[in-house]
Design a protein around this motif. Structure first.
Motif, PDB file in Angstrom:
ATOM      1  N   LEU A  47      61.256  41.919  28.835  1.00  0.00           N
ATOM      2  CA  LEU A  47      60.156  42.716  28.289  1.00  0.00           C
ATOM      3  C   LEU A  47      60.381  43.017  26.807  1.00  0.00           C
ATOM      4  O   LEU A  47      59.456  42.923  25.992  1.00  0.00           O
ATOM      5  CB  LEU A  47      60.020  44.026  29.067  1.00  0.00           C
ATOM      6  CG  LEU A  47      58.949  45.005  28.563  1.00  0.00           C
ATOM      7  CD1 LEU A  47      57.553  44.378  28.641  1.00  0.00           C
ATOM      8  CD2 LEU A  47      58.996  46.309  29.355  1.00  0.00           C
ATOM      9  N   CYS A  48      61.605  43.346  26.464  1.00  0.00           N
ATOM     10  CA  CYS A  48      61.947  43.649  25.067  1.00  0.00           C
ATOM     11  C   CYS A  48      61.626  42.459  24.158  1.00  0.00           C
ATOM     12  O   CYS A  48      61.022  42.615  23.095  1.00  0.00           O
ATOM     13  CB  CYS A  48      63.424  44.019  24.971  1.00  0.00           C
ATOM     14  SG  CYS A  48      64.000  44.318  23.289  1.00  0.00           S
ATOM     15  N   PHE A  49      62.003  41.260  24.597  1.00  0.00           N
ATOM     16  CA  PHE A  49      61.733  40.061  23.800  1.00  0.00           C
ATOM     17  C   PHE A  49      60.226  39.803  23.688  1.00  0.00           C
ATOM     18  O   PHE A  49      59.737  39.402  22.634  1.00  0.00           O
ATOM     19  CB  PHE A  49      62.446  38.848  24.411  1.00  0.00           C
ATOM     20  CG  PHE A  49      63.810  38.608  23.826  1.00  0.00           C
ATOM     21  CD1 PHE A  49      64.052  37.520  23.014  1.00  0.00           C
ATOM     22  CD2 PHE A  49      64.846  39.497  24.077  1.00  0.00           C
ATOM     23  CE1 PHE A  49      65.305  37.305  22.460  1.00  0.00           C
ATOM     24  CE2 PHE A  49      66.105  39.295  23.532  1.00  0.00           C
ATOM     25  CZ  PHE A  49      66.335  38.195  22.718  1.00  0.00           C
ATOM     26  N   GLY A  50      59.515  40.036  24.780  1.00  0.00           N
ATOM     27  CA  GLY A  50      58.067  39.853  24.740  1.00  0.00           C
ATOM     28  C   GLY A  50      57.407  40.795  23.749  1.00  0.00           C
ATOM     29  O   GLY A  50      56.600  40.375  22.910  1.00  0.00           O
ATOM     30  N   LEU A  51      57.771  42.063  23.826  1.00  0.00           N
ATOM     31  CA  LEU A  51      57.184  43.065  22.921  1.00  0.00           C
ATOM     32  C   LEU A  51      57.559  42.784  21.467  1.00  0.00           C
ATOM     33  O   LEU A  51      56.742  42.940  20.560  1.00  0.00           O
ATOM     34  CB  LEU A  51      57.646  44.467  23.328  1.00  0.00           C
ATOM     35  CG  LEU A  51      57.098  44.980  24.667  1.00  0.00           C
ATOM     36  CD1 LEU A  51      57.805  46.259  25.084  1.00  0.00           C
ATOM     37  CD2 LEU A  51      55.593  45.214  24.575  1.00  0.00           C
ATOM     38  N   CYS A  52      58.789  42.363  21.265  1.00  0.00           N
ATOM     39  CA  CYS A  52      59.244  42.048  19.909  1.00  0.00           C
ATOM     40  C   CYS A  52      58.447  40.878  19.323  1.00  0.00           C
ATOM     41  O   CYS A  52      58.185  40.823  18.122  1.00  0.00           O
ATOM     42  CB  CYS A  52      60.734  41.723  19.925  1.00  0.00           C
ATOM     43  SG  CYS A  52      61.437  41.459  18.289  1.00  0.00           S
ATOM     44  N   ALA A  53      58.031  39.960  20.198  1.00  0.00           N
ATOM     45  CA  ALA A  53      57.287  38.777  19.746  1.00  0.00           C
ATOM     46  C   ALA A  53      55.914  39.125  19.185  1.00  0.00           C
ATOM     47  O   ALA A  53      55.295  38.310  18.499  1.00  0.00           O
ATOM     48  CB  ALA A  53      57.137  37.786  20.897  1.00  0.00           C
ATOM     49  N   GLY A  55      55.283  41.012  16.791  1.00  0.00           N
ATOM     50  CA  GLY A  55      55.334  41.005  15.332  1.00  0.00           C
ATOM     51  C   GLY A  55      56.376  40.079  14.754  1.00  0.00           C
ATOM     52  O   GLY A  55      56.437  39.876  13.545  1.00  0.00           O
ATOM     53  N   GLN A  56      57.237  39.534  15.622  1.00  0.00           N
ATOM     54  CA  GLN A  56      58.365  38.731  15.125  1.00  0.00           C
ATOM     55  C   GLN A  56      58.544  37.464  15.961  1.00  0.00           C
ATOM     56  O   GLN A  56      59.662  37.106  16.327  1.00  0.00           O
ATOM     57  CB  GLN A  56      59.663  39.567  15.210  1.00  0.00           C
ATOM     58  CG  GLN A  56      59.639  40.865  14.435  1.00  0.00           C
ATOM     59  CD  GLN A  56      60.279  40.727  13.058  1.00  0.00           C
ATOM     60  OE1 GLN A  56      60.522  39.619  12.582  1.00  0.00           O
ATOM     61  NE2 GLN A  56      60.541  41.851  12.421  1.00  0.00           N
ATOM     62  N   VAL A  57      57.459  36.781  16.262  1.00  0.00           N
ATOM     63  CA  VAL A  57      57.558  35.666  17.208  1.00  0.00           C
ATOM     64  C   VAL A  57      58.490  34.560  16.716  1.00  0.00           C
ATOM     65  O   VAL A  57      59.287  34.017  17.490  1.00  0.00           O
ATOM     66  CB  VAL A  57      56.155  35.100  17.562  1.00  0.00           C
ATOM     67  CG1 VAL A  57      55.463  34.485  16.356  1.00  0.00           C
ATOM     68  CG2 VAL A  57      56.262  34.088  18.690  1.00  0.00           C
ATOM     69  N   LYS A  58      58.440  34.230  15.446  1.00  0.00           N
ATOM     70  CA  LYS A  58      59.315  33.167  14.928  1.00  0.00           C
ATOM     71  C   LYS A  58      60.780  33.580  15.034  1.00  0.00           C
ATOM     72  O   LYS A  58      61.644  32.767  15.382  1.00  0.00           O
ATOM     73  CB  LYS A  58      58.961  32.848  13.475  1.00  0.00           C
ATOM     74  CG  LYS A  58      57.650  32.086  13.328  1.00  0.00           C
ATOM     75  CD  LYS A  58      57.389  31.713  11.879  1.00  0.00           C
ATOM     76  CE  LYS A  58      56.091  30.932  11.749  1.00  0.00           C
ATOM     77  NZ  LYS A  58      55.788  30.599  10.334  1.00  0.00           N
ATOM     78  N   THR A  59      61.035  34.831  14.736  1.00  0.00           N
ATOM     79  CA  THR A  59      62.405  35.347  14.833  1.00  0.00           C
ATOM     80  C   THR A  59      62.898  35.295  16.274  1.00  0.00           C
ATOM     81  O   THR A  59      64.022  34.862  16.546  1.00  0.00           O
ATOM     82  CB  THR A  59      62.457  36.810  14.321  1.00  0.00           C
ATOM     83  OG1 THR A  59      61.938  36.849  12.997  1.00  0.00           O
ATOM     84  CG2 THR A  59      63.871  37.345  14.338  1.00  0.00           C
ATOM     85  N   VAL A  60      62.053  35.723  17.197  1.00  0.00           N
ATOM     86  CA  VAL A  60      62.414  35.713  18.618  1.00  0.00           C
ATOM     87  C   VAL A  60      62.720  34.288  19.084  1.00  0.00           C
ATOM     88  O   VAL A  60      63.724  34.042  19.767  1.00  0.00           O
ATOM     89  CB  VAL A  60      61.280  36.332  19.473  1.00  0.00           C
ATOM     90  CG1 VAL A  60      61.505  36.058  20.954  1.00  0.00           C
ATOM     91  CG2 VAL A  60      61.187  37.833  19.230  1.00  0.00           C
ATOM     92  N   LEU A  61      61.875  33.347  18.712  1.00  0.00           N
ATOM     93  CA  LEU A  61      62.091  31.949  19.112  1.00  0.00           C
ATOM     94  C   LEU A  61      63.360  31.385  18.479  1.00  0.00           C
ATOM     95  O   LEU A  61      64.096  30.622  19.117  1.00  0.00           O
ATOM     96  CB  LEU A  61      60.876  31.096  18.736  1.00  0.00           C
ATOM     97  CG  LEU A  61      59.585  31.402  19.517  1.00  0.00           C
ATOM     98  CD1 LEU A  61      58.411  30.604  18.959  1.00  0.00           C
ATOM     99  CD2 LEU A  61      59.758  31.114  21.012  1.00  0.00           C
ATOM    100  N   PRO A 111      47.554  35.584  19.295  1.00  0.00           N
ATOM    101  CA  PRO A 111      46.887  34.368  19.791  1.00  0.00           C
ATOM    102  C   PRO A 111      47.075  33.137  18.909  1.00  0.00           C
ATOM    103  O   PRO A 111      47.343  32.039  19.410  1.00  0.00           O
ATOM    104  CB  PRO A 111      45.412  34.782  19.856  1.00  0.00           C
ATOM    105  CG  PRO A 111      45.450  36.250  20.079  1.00  0.00           C
ATOM    106  CD  PRO A 111      46.643  36.745  19.342  1.00  0.00           C
ATOM    107  N   GLN A 112      46.941  33.297  17.610  1.00  0.00           N
ATOM    108  CA  GLN A 112      47.067  32.140  16.730  1.00  0.00           C
ATOM    109  C   GLN A 112      48.489  31.598  16.723  1.00  0.00           C
ATOM    110  O   GLN A 112      48.717  30.386  16.687  1.00  0.00           O
ATOM    111  CB  GLN A 112      46.633  32.509  15.303  1.00  0.00           C
ATOM    112  CG  GLN A 112      46.255  31.299  14.455  1.00  0.00           C
ATOM    113  CD  GLN A 112      45.226  30.378  15.127  1.00  0.00           C
ATOM    114  OE1 GLN A 112      44.180  30.833  15.578  1.00  0.00           O
ATOM    115  NE2 GLN A 112      45.537  29.091  15.226  1.00  0.00           N
ATOM    116  N   MET A 113      49.449  32.506  16.788  1.00  0.00           N
ATOM    117  CA  MET A 113      50.853  32.086  16.853  1.00  0.00           C
ATOM    118  C   MET A 113      51.139  31.402  18.193  1.00  0.00           C
ATOM    119  O   MET A 113      51.928  30.462  18.266  1.00  0.00           O
ATOM    120  CB  MET A 113      51.778  33.295  16.675  1.00  0.00           C
ATOM    121  CG  MET A 113      51.661  33.973  15.319  1.00  0.00           C
ATOM    122  SD  MET A 113      52.039  32.848  13.949  1.00  0.00           S
ATOM    123  CE  MET A 113      53.819  32.768  14.067  1.00  0.00           C
TER     124      MET A 113
END
Length: 333
Positions: A47-53, A55-61, A111-113
């Motif tokens: 859940l933490c990773f999902g929520l973080c994504a 605003g920070q999807v590239k960082t999470v990936l 959505p766009q990300m």
């Protein structure tokens, strides 16, 4: 709970508050410190990773990729990070968590990300972790859950336009193989139900299945469910699995039928049920007739206007069903 709130709060904070490099360090540390055998910790980190994504999807990936690279050396062994004396990670448990982590990222990111990253790396990584595992029941369930999460996230995007889900057929192939591998004479897990639900979700995305592909999906799914023996009345858990499997089959066939809502499509669907309607086994005939009736009702409700049957089509339908009115099995009659 207090800990659940902390995971949620951490996800929100990391999504908005820090520079990417600091977020990477914190997320990577979190991945290493998580006890993946503990359901609560695992779900909290996902859940933490999902929520973080958000605003920070590239960082999470990037963090997930970095983590995967670091543990890859020991990926072939049964234990990942077996040097950890406190709680060594079972390989399949980590892979299961990573799959759902990727799909959770898909659920929460912009959505766009999502459209940019959904085929690769998100779905590609889910496929990788599933394909390179022992594919036990838990992993199969995690995979199906991931597929549903990803496809739901895509479907929820308002301006999909002509988006083509490139990984759709690869996922479909894996799911079909999973359904085929399920025993047709016993029901011990929700895997086949989840697999049919995943196919239902995939069927809504482009590229749409061809008529031949839809028929194959239905045929395999019918075969997987219709031969199952009804469970004993005192076995509630299996009864629930049984009812859910039948419902998932209905939903899948209903969804696929909506793609070809004409007499030809109806006739092809009936043709798939024909051998089961004519089966020597009472239970199979009953289930086939119930499914046939359900689909006819949906067809009539959905077409709105009367599309005339071609010469012979009505007779074929009646000819198939008429003998069942004299069936020795009361419920089939």
């Amino acid at each position: 709970t207090k800990c659940g709130f902390l995971y949620r709060a951490l996800g929100f904070t990391l999504a908005t508050g820090l520079e990417a490099d600091k977020v990477e360090v914190l997320l990577l540390e979190l991945l290493y410190k998580t006890d993946y055998g503990n359901d609560f910790d695992r779900e909290g980190v996902i859940l933490c990773f999902g929520l973080c994504a958000r605003g920070q999807v590239k960082t999470v990936l990037n963090v997930l990729h970095d983590f995967e690279e670091r543990i890859q050396e020991s990926e072939q062994s049964w234990q990942i990070g077996a040097w950890r004396k406190d709680h060594p990670w079972r390989r399949e448990t980590v892979k299961s968590a990573l799959m759902v982590m990727y799909s959770c990222v898909a659920s929460y990111c912009h959505p766009q990300m999502l459209l940019t990253h959904v085929d690769n790396p998100i779905t590609a990584k889910i496929i990788h972790h599933y394909s390179s595992s022992c594919q036990d029941i838990c992993l199969k369930m995690a995979f199906m859950k991931s597929v549903v999460q990803v496809t739901t996230a895509i479907k929820n995007i308002k301006d999909l336009e002509d988006f083509q889900f490139a990984q759709k057929m690869t996922l479909t192939g894996i799911i079909i193989a999973t359904i085929k591998a399920e025993p047709t004479d016993s029901l011990v897990s929700p895997v086949r139900t989840m697999a049919m639900e995943a196919l239902s979700h995939l069927s809504n995305l482009k590229p749409f299945y061809s008529t031949e592909e839809s028929n194959e999906l239905m045929d395999i799914s019918i075969h997987s469910v219709i031969s199952l023996q009804p469970p004993a009345e005192d076995n509630e858990s299996i009864q629930t699995l049984y009812a859910n499997a039948k419902h998932a089959l209905e939903q899948l066939m209903e969804g696929l039928m909506q793609r070809q809502l004409d007499p030809k499509g109806l006739q092809e669907m009936v043709h798939l049920l024909e051998k089961w309607i004519l089966s020597e086994k009472e239970g199979e005939r009953e289930k086939a007739m119930n499914l046939h009736l359900h689909l006819l009702q949906i067809y009539v409700q959905s077409i709105g206007v009367c599309i005339p049957l071609k010469l012979g089509q009505f007779g074929t339908l009646v000819g198939l069903i008429a003998p069942c009115t004299c069936d020795s099995h009361r419920r089939t009659r």
